[in-house]
Design a protein around this motif. Sequence first.
Motif, PDB file in Angstrom:
ATOM      1  N   ALA A 148     158.638  77.383  75.907  1.00  0.00           N
ATOM      2  CA  ALA A 148     158.604  77.298  77.370  1.00  0.00           C
ATOM      3  C   ALA A 148     159.896  77.850  77.968  1.00  0.00           C
ATOM      4  O   ALA A 148     159.875  78.541  78.996  1.00  0.00           O
ATOM      5  CB  ALA A 148     158.399  75.852  77.809  1.00  0.00           C
ATOM      6  N   THR A 149     161.041  77.567  77.307  1.00  0.00           N
ATOM      7  CA  THR A 149     162.336  78.073  77.780  1.00  0.00           C
ATOM      8  C   THR A 149     162.348  79.592  77.781  1.00  0.00           C
ATOM      9  O   THR A 149     162.733  80.230  78.772  1.00  0.00           O
ATOM     10  CB  THR A 149     163.476  77.548  76.875  1.00  0.00           C
ATOM     11  N   PHE A 150     161.915  80.180  76.669  1.00  0.00           N
ATOM     12  CA  PHE A 150     161.923  81.638  76.563  1.00  0.00           C
ATOM     13  C   PHE A 150     160.893  82.269  77.501  1.00  0.00           C
ATOM     14  O   PHE A 150     161.122  83.362  78.040  1.00  0.00           O
ATOM     15  CB  PHE A 150     161.677  82.066  75.114  1.00  0.00           C
ATOM     16  N   ASN A 151     159.779  81.588  77.705  1.00  0.00           N
ATOM     17  CA  ASN A 151     158.783  82.108  78.659  1.00  0.00           C
ATOM     18  C   ASN A 151     159.359  82.151  80.074  1.00  0.00           C
ATOM     19  O   ASN A 151     159.130  83.109  80.818  1.00  0.00           O
ATOM     20  CB  ASN A 151     157.524  81.240  78.642  1.00  0.00           C
ATOM     21  N   ILE A 152     160.117  81.100  80.446  1.00  0.00           N
ATOM     22  CA  ILE A 152     160.767  81.070  81.764  1.00  0.00           C
ATOM     23  C   ILE A 152     161.782  82.201  81.876  1.00  0.00           C
ATOM     24  O   ILE A 152     161.873  82.881  82.909  1.00  0.00           O
ATOM     25  CB  ILE A 152     161.444  79.699  81.998  1.00  0.00           C
ATOM     26  N   LEU A 153     162.565  82.405  80.810  1.00  0.00           N
ATOM     27  CA  LEU A 153     163.567  83.480  80.804  1.00  0.00           C
ATOM     28  C   LEU A 153     162.921  84.845  80.987  1.00  0.00           C
ATOM     29  O   LEU A 153     163.343  85.646  81.830  1.00  0.00           O
ATOM     30  CB  LEU A 153     164.327  83.461  79.474  1.00  0.00           C
ATOM     31  N   ILE A 154     161.893  85.130  80.195  1.00  0.00           N
ATOM     32  CA  ILE A 154     161.223  86.435  80.249  1.00  0.00           C
ATOM     33  C   ILE A 154     160.566  86.643  81.608  1.00  0.00           C
ATOM     34  O   ILE A 154     160.708  87.704  82.232  1.00  0.00           O
ATOM     35  CB  ILE A 154     160.194  86.555  79.099  1.00  0.00           C
ATOM     36  N   ASP A 155     159.869  85.607  82.083  1.00  0.00           N
ATOM     37  CA  ASP A 155     159.202  85.698  83.385  1.00  0.00           C
ATOM     38  C   ASP A 155     160.221  85.887  84.506  1.00  0.00           C
ATOM     39  O   ASP A 155     160.035  86.718  85.402  1.00  0.00           O
ATOM     40  CB  ASP A 155     158.378  84.429  83.622  1.00  0.00           C
ATOM     41  N   GLY A 156     161.309  85.120  84.469  1.00  0.00           N
ATOM     42  CA  GLY A 156     162.337  85.208  85.505  1.00  0.00           C
ATOM     43  C   GLY A 156     163.023  86.557  85.537  1.00  0.00           C
ATOM     44  O   GLY A 156     163.273  87.105  86.615  1.00  0.00           O
ATOM     45  N   LEU A 157     163.331  87.103  84.372  1.00  0.00           N
ATOM     46  CA  LEU A 157     163.962  88.423  84.310  1.00  0.00           C
ATOM     47  C   LEU A 157     163.029  89.488  84.888  1.00  0.00           C
ATOM     48  O   LEU A 157     163.455  90.357  85.663  1.00  0.00           O
ATOM     49  CB  LEU A 157     164.321  88.764  82.862  1.00  0.00           C
ATOM     50  N   CYS A 158     161.756  89.413  84.534  1.00  0.00           N
ATOM     51  CA  CYS A 158     160.775  90.385  85.051  1.00  0.00           C
ATOM     52  C   CYS A 158     160.665  90.303  86.568  1.00  0.00           C
ATOM     53  O   CYS A 158     160.689  91.319  87.268  1.00  0.00           O
ATOM     54  CB  CYS A 158     159.404  90.156  84.426  1.00  0.00           C
ATOM     55  N   LYS A 159     160.564  89.082  87.086  1.00  0.00           N
ATOM     56  CA  LYS A 159     160.372  88.901  88.530  1.00  0.00           C
ATOM     57  C   LYS A 159     161.602  89.276  89.339  1.00  0.00           C
ATOM     58  O   LYS A 159     161.503  89.508  90.541  1.00  0.00           O
ATOM     59  CB  LYS A 159     159.967  87.453  88.822  1.00  0.00           C
ATOM     60  N   ASN A 160     162.760  89.318  88.688  1.00  0.00           N
ATOM     61  CA  ASN A 160     163.983  89.703  89.386  1.00  0.00           C
ATOM     62  C   ASN A 160     164.386  91.151  89.131  1.00  0.00           C
ATOM     63  O   ASN A 160     165.516  91.549  89.397  1.00  0.00           O
ATOM     64  CB  ASN A 160     165.126  88.752  89.007  1.00  0.00           C
ATOM     65  N   GLY A 161     163.425  91.929  88.616  1.00  0.00           N
ATOM     66  CA  GLY A 161     163.666  93.358  88.444  1.00  0.00           C
ATOM     67  C   GLY A 161     164.340  93.750  87.151  1.00  0.00           C
ATOM     68  O   GLY A 161     164.861  94.863  87.035  1.00  0.00           O
ATOM     69  N   TYR A 162     164.358  92.845  86.171  1.00  0.00           N
ATOM     70  CA  TYR A 162     165.010  93.143  84.894  1.00  0.00           C
ATOM     71  C   TYR A 162     163.981  93.185  83.763  1.00  0.00           C
ATOM     72  O   TYR A 162     164.136  92.516  82.734  1.00  0.00           O
ATOM     73  CB  TYR A 162     166.086  92.095  84.594  1.00  0.00           C
ATOM     74  N   ALA A 163     162.925  93.969  83.973  1.00  0.00           N
ATOM     75  CA  ALA A 163     161.856  94.060  82.968  1.00  0.00           C
ATOM     76  C   ALA A 163     162.394  94.598  81.639  1.00  0.00           C
ATOM     77  O   ALA A 163     161.976  94.155  80.567  1.00  0.00           O
ATOM     78  CB  ALA A 163     160.724  94.942  83.483  1.00  0.00           C
ATOM     79  N   SER A 164     163.325  95.546  81.693  1.00  0.00           N
ATOM     80  CA  SER A 164     163.907  96.116  80.463  1.00  0.00           C
ATOM     81  C   SER A 164     164.660  95.050  79.685  1.00  0.00           C
ATOM     82  O   SER A 164     164.583  94.981  78.450  1.00  0.00           O
ATOM     83  CB  SER A 164     164.842  97.280  80.801  1.00  0.00           C
TER      84      SER A 164
END
Length: 455
Positions: A148-164
Amino acid sequence: MVSWLSTRLLNISIASMCKAQQLVKAEVALIDGIRLGVLPDVVTYNTLIDAYCRFISIDDGYSVLHRMREAGIKPDVISYNSLIAGAARKCLLSRSLDLFEEMIQMGIHPDLRSYNILMDCLFKLGKPDEANRVFRDIILSDLHPSKATFNILIDGLCKNGYASNALMLFRNLRHRGFVPNIVTYNVLINGLCKARRLVAASKILKELEISGHEPNAITYTTVMKCCFRCKKLERGFEILSEMRSKGYTFDGFAYCTVIAALVKTGRIEEADYIIHQMQRSGIVSDVVSYNTLINHYCKQGRLDDALNLLDELEEAGLECDQYTHTVIVNGLCKAGNIDGAQQHLNYMNALGFNNLVAFNCLIDNLGKAGQIDRAMKLFKSMEFKDAFTYTILVHNLCRARRFLCASKLLVSCLKSGFRTLKATERAVLGGLRGIGYTNEARKLRSKIQSARLPH
């Protein structure tokens, strides 16, 4: 044994009432239980805290803490997690941080969920650096990050423009033995698709297929929608066929995605075929489905069909949203029924909808129909305006060769704090010069330049 069992039954009863949003009945059950000698425990009060935070307010949830202390029961980490989560759902970051700090001062150690809630809130509020610091705190606290922690990290990075960065994190985690679940894959695929990284999203989809996990309808629909957005229609339809071949239940969202793509590309007959399939499949349409179909009929000029769907939507007990009515207003305008569009706009206003987009649409169509004075009158009657409202009317005034009026409106737009498009400015300046008003053009250019300077 009897006392423990009674408390457990009390907790089950209160939890059921809270889930049904019957908080008054839950409080009555608590009072009745105490009168009968069944004492509540920390679980009882935690259930109430969570329910109040979800359905009433954070303050009501927080007040339960005082009742716990009066009953001699000490709040625990679950009590504070419910409060922090309630504040985070309302995007009340300062309140979440205060509750987090209060929990520590009370001698209650935050658990992984506490940090996850806070990190998710920071990402949602566009504060990725602070969210990353919370992740570092997790590591420093000797807690083991969960999926769940890593899912939040990945989702948050994507939503803030850091998909790479999200993709890089995913790769690093895989190399370190992290086994992602279907949620992780879906989060990453969704983030890559929103960033229009179709190639990368397709690659992750293939990895998912060979990882032992089975892509679900959400996975396929996300990639399919990205294909349509990137104008890779054939690839989108291939994914559609793949979904069907694997026997996935095609939901209303997937159908609407396909219909919208076909309508945008002018493939009306195919869109009609998909609509018939959707209707035959017995899918219960939601507001989004109806909006897609109404938009489809309006673009074809089939206003009677669109209005029939509007009636059907209301008969089904669904509430139209502002998009539904805006599409109707636009369809009436395109059909040349300006009076009908005006009447529907008044109807929207009576229902209390935010009808700014509908107003903009009507003003634009009035201008294009040569009814610029009526467009001006409608503009003046508006309580709220945005940059698009001004831009639409300025361009229509230029089209009607009323450049002085367009100039005044452009200045009014700048004074209201809105940014103006250079194309709009050029249209007005060129028009003023063309009719010999060079001094007015010079004054307007000066005001435009002054508005661009930082204050």
